[in-house]
Enzyme design. Structure first.
Site, mmCIF file in Angstrom:
data_model
loop_
_atom_site.group_PDB
_atom_site.id
_atom_site.type_symbol
_atom_site.label_atom_id
_atom_site.label_comp_id
_atom_site.label_asym_id
_atom_site.label_seq_id
_atom_site.Cartn_x
_atom_site.Cartn_y
_atom_site.Cartn_z
ATOM 1 N N TRP A 18 40.417 32.026 35.622
ATOM 2 C CA TRP A 18 41.284 30.962 36.131
ATOM 3 C C TRP A 18 42.729 31.447 36.032
ATOM 4 O O TRP A 18 43.123 32.001 35.001
ATOM 5 C CB TRP A 18 41.078 29.696 35.297
ATOM 6 C CG TRP A 18 41.643 28.483 35.960
ATOM 7 C CD1 TRP A 18 42.920 28.041 35.893
ATOM 8 C CD2 TRP A 18 40.938 27.568 36.802
ATOM 9 N NE1 TRP A 18 43.074 26.904 36.635
ATOM 10 C CE2 TRP A 18 41.870 26.596 37.215
ATOM 11 C CE3 TRP A 18 39.614 27.480 37.254
ATOM 12 C CZ2 TRP A 18 41.526 25.528 38.041
ATOM 13 C CZ3 TRP A 18 39.271 26.426 38.085
ATOM 14 C CH2 TRP A 18 40.205 25.473 38.471
ATOM 15 N N HIS A 48 36.088 29.114 29.175
ATOM 16 C CA HIS A 48 35.694 28.763 30.535
ATOM 17 C C HIS A 48 35.556 30.026 31.398
ATOM 18 O O HIS A 48 35.759 29.990 32.608
ATOM 19 C CB HIS A 48 36.698 27.776 31.128
ATOM 20 C CG HIS A 48 36.800 26.530 30.314
ATOM 21 N ND1 HIS A 48 36.025 25.411 30.538
ATOM 22 C CD2 HIS A 48 37.548 26.234 29.219
ATOM 23 C CE1 HIS A 48 36.304 24.488 29.640
ATOM 24 N NE2 HIS A 48 37.224 24.965 28.830
ATOM 25 N N HIS A 52 29.779 28.726 32.736
ATOM 26 C CA HIS A 52 30.136 28.022 31.508
ATOM 27 C C HIS A 52 29.892 26.523 31.611
ATOM 28 O O HIS A 52 29.744 25.976 32.705
ATOM 29 C CB HIS A 52 31.609 28.265 31.156
ATOM 30 C CG HIS A 52 32.563 27.670 32.150
ATOM 31 N ND1 HIS A 52 32.920 28.292 33.318
ATOM 32 C CD2 HIS A 52 33.228 26.479 32.150
ATOM 33 C CE1 HIS A 52 33.761 27.536 33.994
ATOM 34 N NE2 HIS A 52 33.957 26.415 33.318
ATOM 35 N N ASP A 54 31.457 22.764 30.526
ATOM 36 C CA ASP A 54 32.635 22.004 30.091
ATOM 37 C C ASP A 54 32.197 20.954 29.074
ATOM 38 O O ASP A 54 31.243 20.210 29.318
ATOM 39 C CB ASP A 54 33.285 21.267 31.264
ATOM 40 C CG ASP A 54 34.135 22.164 32.143
ATOM 41 O OD1 ASP A 54 34.298 23.343 31.805
ATOM 42 O OD2 ASP A 54 34.617 21.667 33.181
ATOM 43 N N HIS A 58 37.416 18.973 26.946
ATOM 44 C CA HIS A 58 38.205 19.816 27.854
ATOM 45 C C HIS A 58 39.206 18.979 28.649
ATOM 46 O O HIS A 58 40.323 19.430 28.918
ATOM 47 C CB HIS A 58 37.249 20.552 28.793
ATOM 48 C CG HIS A 58 37.908 21.437 29.808
ATOM 49 N ND1 HIS A 58 38.910 22.327 29.491
ATOM 50 C CD2 HIS A 58 37.701 21.563 31.147
ATOM 51 C CE1 HIS A 58 39.285 22.973 30.586
ATOM 52 N NE2 HIS A 58 38.577 22.522 31.599
ATOM 53 N N HIS A 159 35.956 15.462 37.476
ATOM 54 C CA HIS A 159 35.570 15.631 36.075
ATOM 55 C C HIS A 159 35.440 14.265 35.387
ATOM 56 O O HIS A 159 34.440 13.986 34.710
ATOM 57 C CB HIS A 159 36.627 16.451 35.318
ATOM 58 C CG HIS A 159 36.504 17.931 35.443
ATOM 59 N ND1 HIS A 159 37.016 18.619 36.515
ATOM 60 C CD2 HIS A 159 35.944 18.862 34.616
ATOM 61 C CE1 HIS A 159 36.793 19.916 36.346
ATOM 62 N NE2 HIS A 159 36.136 20.094 35.203
ATOM 63 N N GLU A 171 29.489 25.080 35.396
ATOM 64 C CA GLU A 171 30.270 25.673 36.488
ATOM 65 C C GLU A 171 30.043 27.176 36.591
ATOM 66 O O GLU A 171 29.648 27.833 35.627
ATOM 67 C CB GLU A 171 31.761 25.382 36.276
ATOM 68 C CG GLU A 171 32.079 23.900 36.366
ATOM 69 C CD GLU A 171 33.479 23.528 35.909
ATOM 70 O OE1 GLU A 171 34.015 22.522 36.397
ATOM 71 O OE2 GLU A 171 34.035 24.235 35.039
#
Length: 214
Positions: A18, A48, A52, A54, A58, A159, A171
């Protein structure tokens, strides 16, 4: 019994992360020619990284951390469905697709599986899928994208909608090589005390029409 299919990203030093997050790095801290008996490696990474889970913490300071989540959520029957013809995945889109009842739903979107490149754009998951999935008894949604929300989202609407309806998030799974259908899923997160997420080794194997593992 059918073979397990790996749907997780291999963790490599050149994989995309990310933007602005901690990149994955693995190295040998102590090679065998130094220790005389063993190789010892170390890694650094965001929780992440790659495929992974969440944890609610998070995106919610009051949410559960990764070690507090029910591990049964990440083991069991899952349905893989193809939504790759849609740029925006809504409850109406999901209503058009038949899948065998399963409490875990894995979405194959139009985003190509390429762990070495962070996507410029991703298909949109509309928050209205959350109440529909709850009605269908879904407790886990998995996507082959880095996030269930757009990369530039600050409110993380999807989310939060999934969280409010008791749906956990997986994800960055890899589904380009997987046919739609019914599978057994194992995607266990690590027990990281206080963790906001965890990389997982996600694997599936087909279930036949009788509901048995094939």
């Amino acid at each position: 019994m059918g073979k397990w299919i790996d749907i997780s990203q291999c963790l490599t030093n050149d994989m995309a992360c990310w933007p602005g997050d901690e990149p994955f790095s693995f190295s040998l801290t102590y090679p065998m020619d130094q220790t005389g008996s063993v190789n010892i490696g170390q890694l650094t990474a965001s929780l992440h990284t790659g495929t992974h889970v969440d944890a609610p913490f998070h995106y919610d300071n009051q949410g559960k951390t990764i070690e507090q989540l029910d591990i049964d959520t990440y083991i069991g029957k899952a349905a893989v469905i193809d939504v790759s013809h849609f740029d925006r995945i809504t409850a109406d889109v999901l209503r058009e697709i038949e899948w065998e009842d399963a409490s875990r739903l894995l979405l194959h979107t139009s985003l190509p599986n390429n762990p070495k490149r962070f996507p410029d754009q991703m298909p949109i998951l509309d928050p209205d899928i959350a109440p529909y999935l709850r009605e269908k008894g879904v407790s886990l949604i998995g996507v082959d994208m880095p996030s269930v929300d757009p990369a530039d989202s600050k409110d993380l609407e999807t989310h939060h909608a999934l969280y409010e309806h008791g749906i956990n998030i997986l994800e960055n799974i890899m589904l380009d090589h997987v046919k739609p259908g019914s599978y057994e899923l194992i995607a266990l997160p690590l027990a990281i005390k206080g963790g906001d997420g965890s990389p997982v080794r996600a694997v599936i194997r087909p279930i036949d029409n009788k509901g048995d593992i094939s």
